[in-house]
Scaffold this motif. Structure first.
Motif, PDB file in Angstrom:
ATOM      1  N   LEU A   1      -1.073   3.773   3.029  1.00 17.31           N
ATOM      2  CA  LEU A   1      -2.342   3.116   2.721  1.00 17.31           C
ATOM      3  C   LEU A   1      -2.238   1.607   2.926  1.00 17.31           C
ATOM      4  O   LEU A   1      -3.167   0.981   3.466  1.00 17.31           O
TER       5      LEU A   1
ATOM      6  N   ARG B   1      -2.371   1.006   6.692  1.00 16.34           N
ATOM      7  CA  ARG B   1      -3.703   1.234   7.280  1.00 16.34           C
ATOM      8  C   ARG B   1      -4.691   0.141   6.890  1.00 16.34           C
ATOM      9  O   ARG B   1      -5.479  -0.322   7.716  1.00 16.34           O
ATOM     10  N   SER B   2      -4.648  -0.248   5.621  1.00 15.22           N
ATOM     11  CA  SER B   2      -5.646  -1.197   5.114  1.00 15.22           C
ATOM     12  C   SER B   2      -5.250  -2.649   5.309  1.00 15.22           C
ATOM     13  O   SER B   2      -6.107  -3.540   5.349  1.00 15.22           O
TER      14      SER B   2
ATOM     15  N   GLU C   1      -3.666  -4.230   3.053  1.00 13.36           N
ATOM     16  CA  GLU C   1      -3.778  -4.820   1.723  1.00 13.36           C
ATOM     17  C   GLU C   1      -2.718  -4.263   0.778  1.00 13.36           C
ATOM     18  O   GLU C   1      -2.073  -3.254   1.067  1.00 13.36           O
TER      19      GLU C   1
ATOM     20  N   ARG D   1       1.292  -6.281   0.215  1.00  8.52           N
ATOM     21  CA  ARG D   1       0.479  -6.421   1.422  1.00  8.52           C
ATOM     22  C   ARG D   1       1.421  -6.637   2.596  1.00  8.52           C
ATOM     23  O   ARG D   1       2.369  -7.422   2.512  1.00  8.52           O
TER      24      ARG D   1
ATOM     25  N   ILE E   1      -6.530  -0.406  -3.507  1.00  6.81           N
ATOM     26  CA  ILE E   1      -6.109  -1.587  -2.764  1.00  6.81           C
ATOM     27  C   ILE E   1      -6.737  -2.813  -3.409  1.00  6.81           C
ATOM     28  O   ILE E   1      -7.772  -2.728  -4.080  1.00  6.81           O
TER      29      ILE E   1
ATOM     30  N   ILE F   1     -11.975  -7.566   1.788  1.00  4.37           N
ATOM     31  CA  ILE F   1     -12.322  -6.276   1.214  1.00  4.37           C
ATOM     32  C   ILE F   1     -13.819  -5.991   1.325  1.00  4.37           C
ATOM     33  O   ILE F   1     -14.237  -4.856   1.603  1.00  4.37           O
TER      34      ILE F   1
ATOM     35  N   LYS G   1     -14.758   1.582   5.744  1.00  5.85           N
ATOM     36  CA  LYS G   1     -13.491   2.118   6.246  1.00  5.85           C
ATOM     37  C   LYS G   1     -12.386   1.990   5.197  1.00  5.85           C
ATOM     38  O   LYS G   1     -11.503   2.865   5.091  1.00  5.85           O
ATOM     39  N   LEU G   2     -12.432   0.933   4.387  1.00  7.06           N
ATOM     40  CA  LEU G   2     -11.421   0.765   3.339  1.00  7.06           C
ATOM     41  C   LEU G   2     -11.618   1.798   2.237  1.00  7.06           C
ATOM     42  O   LEU G   2     -10.650   2.325   1.684  1.00  7.06           O
TER      43      LEU G   2
ATOM     44  N   PHE H   1     -10.124   4.943   3.563  1.00  8.86           N
ATOM     45  CA  PHE H   1      -8.656   4.909   3.495  1.00  8.86           C
ATOM     46  C   PHE H   1      -8.161   5.234   2.088  1.00  8.86           C
ATOM     47  O   PHE H   1      -7.221   6.014   1.901  1.00  8.86           O
ATOM     48  N   VAL H   2      -8.786   4.613   1.091  1.00  9.07           N
ATOM     49  CA  VAL H   2      -8.358   4.801  -0.303  1.00  9.07           C
ATOM     50  C   VAL H   2      -8.611   6.233  -0.760  1.00  9.07           C
ATOM     51  O   VAL H   2      -7.744   6.868  -1.368  1.00  9.07           O
TER      52      VAL H   2
END
Length: 256
Positions: A93, A96-97, A99, A119, A218, A225, A235-236, A239-240
């Motif tokens: 994660l 991908r993010s 963060e 991060r 995240i 964010i 998209k975030l 991901f989460v």
């Protein structure tokens, strides 16, 4: 080097004795089994009873392990299983993010951070494992609140909620509505509610039967964010939620 503390050794021996067999023993049985004077055994038992590690049955007078000790052991196992199952997904994660990723569980009306992935850049960062953060002002906390009616009721019963910034939710009515939206959507967000300039997104981690056992999320600069309206980037959120579902499946929550 100082030697072992005898009273602690004796207390540990009593707890081990109570963990065996039927788990219920009288004062005489405990003293006799461990070769202690009744007065010494009684003093240790009273101390253990005072901290909730031992309970005494009112009808029989016998002692057994207390709920506080059992909860402590269960919490330790749960946290370690949660962390071990989530490590790989938390790393993914973060990658991908872009963060920081944190995993949290409930502890005494707050969020205990049990895992933290930095991060993935070269900036200086501090490890947050073991820190406590508020429930109503963080994405992790709001997720945990949304699925625990007992803790929510206790928080809403407080005369006022602590404000960490001008964006913190301090109204019980607003918080109640927010928690309902979280349950409906399956994720939570916060923008500068706990720390000015930072935002976060989190989703629930479920165990067997769908019970929420933690949250993964995240956090980072609000401009990364969120969009210009303060809403998290879709998209975030995806991901989460994907990471939360993956950890949940590993913990036995087959529906998520």
């Amino acid at each position: 080097m100082p030697g072992p503390v005898q009273s602690i050794e004796r207390a540990a021996a009593i707890l081990r004795l109570l963990a065996r067999g039927s788990g219920r023993h009288s004062l005489g049985e405990i003293a006799g089994s461990l070769g202690l004077a009744r007065g010494t055994a009684h003093g240790i038992l009273r101390t253990l009873q005072g901290v909730g590690f031992v309970e005494q049955d009112e009808a029989t007078g016998k002692y057994q392990l207390g709920a506080a000790l059992l909860h402590l052991g269960t919490s330790y196992l749960d946290v370690n299983e949660l962390r071990s199952r989530a490590i790989n997904w938390a790393d993914a994660l973060a990658a991908r993010s872009g963060e920081a990723v944190r995993i949290g569980t409930l502890l005494d009306g707050q969020v205990l951070v049990v895992h933290h992935v930095f991060r993935p850049d070269d900036t200086l960062q501090a490890l947050d494992v073991g820190t406590l953060v508020p429930l109503h002002a963080t994405a992790l906390g709001k997720v945990l609140l949304a699925y625990d009616t007992t803790v929510t009721a206790e928080l809403l019963a407080m005369p006022e909620l602590t404000a960490y910034s001008r964006h913190t939710i301090t109204s019980s009515r607003v918080l109640t509505r927010t928690l309902k939206e979280i349950r409906e959507g399956g994720w939570a967000a916060e923008a500068e509610e706990f720390t000015v300039g930072e935002a976060g997104v989190a989703a629930p981690i479920r165990g067997h039967g769908g019970l929420v056992v933690g949250a993964i999320g995240i956090s980072g600069a609000v401009e990364r964010i969120c969009d210009v309206r303060g809403r998290p980037q879709p998209k975030l959120v995806t991901f989460v939620r994907d990471a939360a579902r993956a950890v949940s499946r590993d913990l036995g929550a087959s529906r998520w």
